[in-house]
Design an enzyme around this catalytic site. Structure first.
Site, mmCIF file in Angstrom:
data_model
loop_
_atom_site.group_PDB
_atom_site.id
_atom_site.type_symbol
_atom_site.label_atom_id
_atom_site.label_comp_id
_atom_site.label_asym_id
_atom_site.label_seq_id
_atom_site.Cartn_x
_atom_site.Cartn_y
_atom_site.Cartn_z
ATOM 1 N N ARG A 190 0.853 -1.203 0.000
ATOM 2 C CA ARG A 190 0.000 0.000 0.000
ATOM 3 C C ARG A 190 0.888 1.252 0.000
ATOM 4 O O ARG A 190 0.885 2.022 -0.967
ATOM 5 C CB ARG A 190 -0.951 -0.046 1.207
ATOM 6 C CG ARG A 190 -2.135 0.922 1.092
ATOM 7 C CD ARG A 190 -1.784 2.306 1.579
ATOM 8 N NE ARG A 190 -1.316 2.286 2.975
ATOM 9 C CZ ARG A 190 -0.763 3.336 3.567
ATOM 10 N NH1 ARG A 190 -0.588 4.465 2.895
ATOM 11 N NH2 ARG A 190 -0.329 3.262 4.806
ATOM 12 N N ASP A 191 1.680 1.444 1.021
ATOM 13 C CA ASP A 191 2.533 2.640 1.086
ATOM 14 C C ASP A 191 3.567 2.632 -0.035
ATOM 15 O O ASP A 191 3.938 3.677 -0.580
ATOM 16 C CB ASP A 191 3.232 2.700 2.445
ATOM 17 C CG ASP A 191 3.434 4.114 2.934
ATOM 18 O OD1 ASP A 191 3.678 5.005 2.092
ATOM 19 O OD2 ASP A 191 3.369 4.357 4.146
ATOM 20 N N HIS B 147 3.180 4.577 -3.396
ATOM 21 C CA HIS B 147 3.584 5.984 -3.575
ATOM 22 C C HIS B 147 4.891 6.087 -4.359
ATOM 23 O O HIS B 147 5.106 7.049 -5.097
ATOM 24 C CB HIS B 147 3.773 6.654 -2.208
ATOM 25 C CG HIS B 147 2.499 6.974 -1.495
ATOM 26 N ND1 HIS B 147 1.583 7.879 -1.969
ATOM 27 C CD2 HIS B 147 1.992 6.497 -0.330
ATOM 28 C CE1 HIS B 147 0.556 7.963 -1.126
ATOM 29 N NE2 HIS B 147 0.782 7.137 -0.123
ATOM 30 N N HIS C 187 3.830 4.247 13.067
ATOM 31 C CA HIS C 187 4.187 4.073 11.650
ATOM 32 C C HIS C 187 5.223 5.145 11.321
ATOM 33 O O HIS C 187 4.934 6.342 11.399
ATOM 34 C CB HIS C 187 2.912 4.246 10.821
ATOM 35 C CG HIS C 187 3.097 4.302 9.337
ATOM 36 N ND1 HIS C 187 2.629 3.316 8.488
ATOM 37 C CD2 HIS C 187 3.655 5.236 8.528
ATOM 38 C CE1 HIS C 187 2.889 3.644 7.235
ATOM 39 N NE2 HIS C 187 3.516 4.807 7.223
#
Length: 348
Positions: free
Chosen positions: A22-23, A26, A203
């Protein structure tokens, strides 16, 4: 696998949450394909990483011209990853405004195990409807606060307590800009730990090279869940590096339940299959961290600064001065045009 490298059976338990799929989006303009998702999810599952999070970098429903069109839609990403996971939980992320209740229903139809709802650090009330829906549906739900360096420890503790009241079974903070130093993390996690009786989450991002140290500080201050990505695959300078954090935690006496050799294999697959090169702390990442600006802005700041012939470092510092937050990508163009119009910020 040997006794020394297999999962440990003693020590304080701590859960690792892996948002590489997910991250990491980017870092590749949200263009991961089916084979890439499948290969990494299977490897992380084999290493017994507890939670694997998948989706567009900005979460469910976020694929758009404004923040980037994903190669695969949410249905495709959820289906592929769900099929690959037999040990690990399937997680997703959602930002109210991008993701809707219908997106959550769709994720539940794909048998998602955990939904994280993120809001700006002082706007937890925006998560009330989504967390309430998840509570009613019986789905594990976390509430997390973005850009948390923009609020005091007491404010963060108050917002986290509010998220618990809405139904979150885990709450915590994202160092979205990679701005923190370990004492900053310790102070904030302690305040949250004292305010809630659910799992506390941290996080980290690595703009100032502090992601692993900050994560350890969070664990020592009482965090129960730490996020980390393979090879640090994530926005800007990347996230806390998963295959480094896990053995460091184990050496410190924490128990992650993750198999070291399997984890190292997964990291090798991530580097080979997911990214053109692992994230590095380049000059612009340092500026982003110092300015306290969302790491996910980096590619758009570079694109727009190049087009408008202004210095991206000046753009980042001006975005920081304006207190820009995630979701305000439109401000990048405003700032670049203002700098160009004022005759400052020209590229050196």
């Amino acid at each position: 696998m040997t006794e020394a490298t297999g999962p440990k059976t003693s020590g304080k338990p701590i859960q690792i949450h892996d948002p590489s799929l997910r991250d990491g989006h980017h870092a590749v303009r949200h263009r991961l394909g089916a084979d890439q998702l499948r290969a990494y999810a299977r490897a992380a599952d084999a290493a017994r990483v507890p939670v694997v999070e998948v989706g567009h970098g900005n979460g469910l429903g976020a694929s758009s011209l404004q923040v980037g069109l994903a190669k695969l839609n949410d249905d495709e990403m959820l289906s592929i990853t769900r099929e690959a996971l037999t040990n690990s939980k399937l997680g997703v992320f959602l930002l109210p405004g991008w993701g809707t209740a219908q997106d959550i229903k769709n994720a539940i139809a794909h048998e998602v195990d955990l939904v994280r709802v993120g809001t700006h650090c002082t706007e937890a009330t925006l998560a009330e409807r989504h967390l309430g829906f998840l509570r009613d549906e019986g789905v594990e739900a976390h509430g997390v606060l973005l850009m948390s360096h923009m609020a005091t420890p007491d404010q963060l503790a108050e917002e986290c307590a509010r998220l618990v009241g809405y139904g979150a079974t885990g709450v915590g903070i994202l160092d979205s800009a990679g701005h923190y130093l370990p004492p900053d993390v310790t102070e904030r996690v302690r305040a949250i730990r004292a305010a809630v009786d659910v799992s506390v989450i941290f996080h980290g991002h690595n703009n100032l090279g502090m992601a692993v140290a900050n994560s350890v500080a969070a664990a020592d201050a009482g965090a129960d869940i730490l996020d980390a990505c393979a090879r640090g695959f994530g926005a800007g300078a990347g996230n806390t590096q998963l295959e480094v954090l896990v053995p460091v935690l184990e050496r410190l006496g924490y128990r992650t339940g993750i198999d070291l050799y399997g984890l190292l294999d997964a990291a090798d697959i991530a580097e080979r299959e997911l990214m053109p090169a692992p994230p590095t702390i380049d000059s612009l990442s340092v500026v982003s961290g110092l300015a306290g600006v969302f790491s996910g802005f980096k590619t758009r700041v570079l694109d727009i600064s190049t087009r408008e012939n202004v210095d991206p470092r000046d753009v980042f510092f001006e975005l920081g001065r304006r207190q820009a937050v995630a979701g305000q990508e439109d401000l990048i163009m405003d700032v670049a045009l203002a700098l160009r119009g004022a005759g400052i910020g020209d590229k050196p």
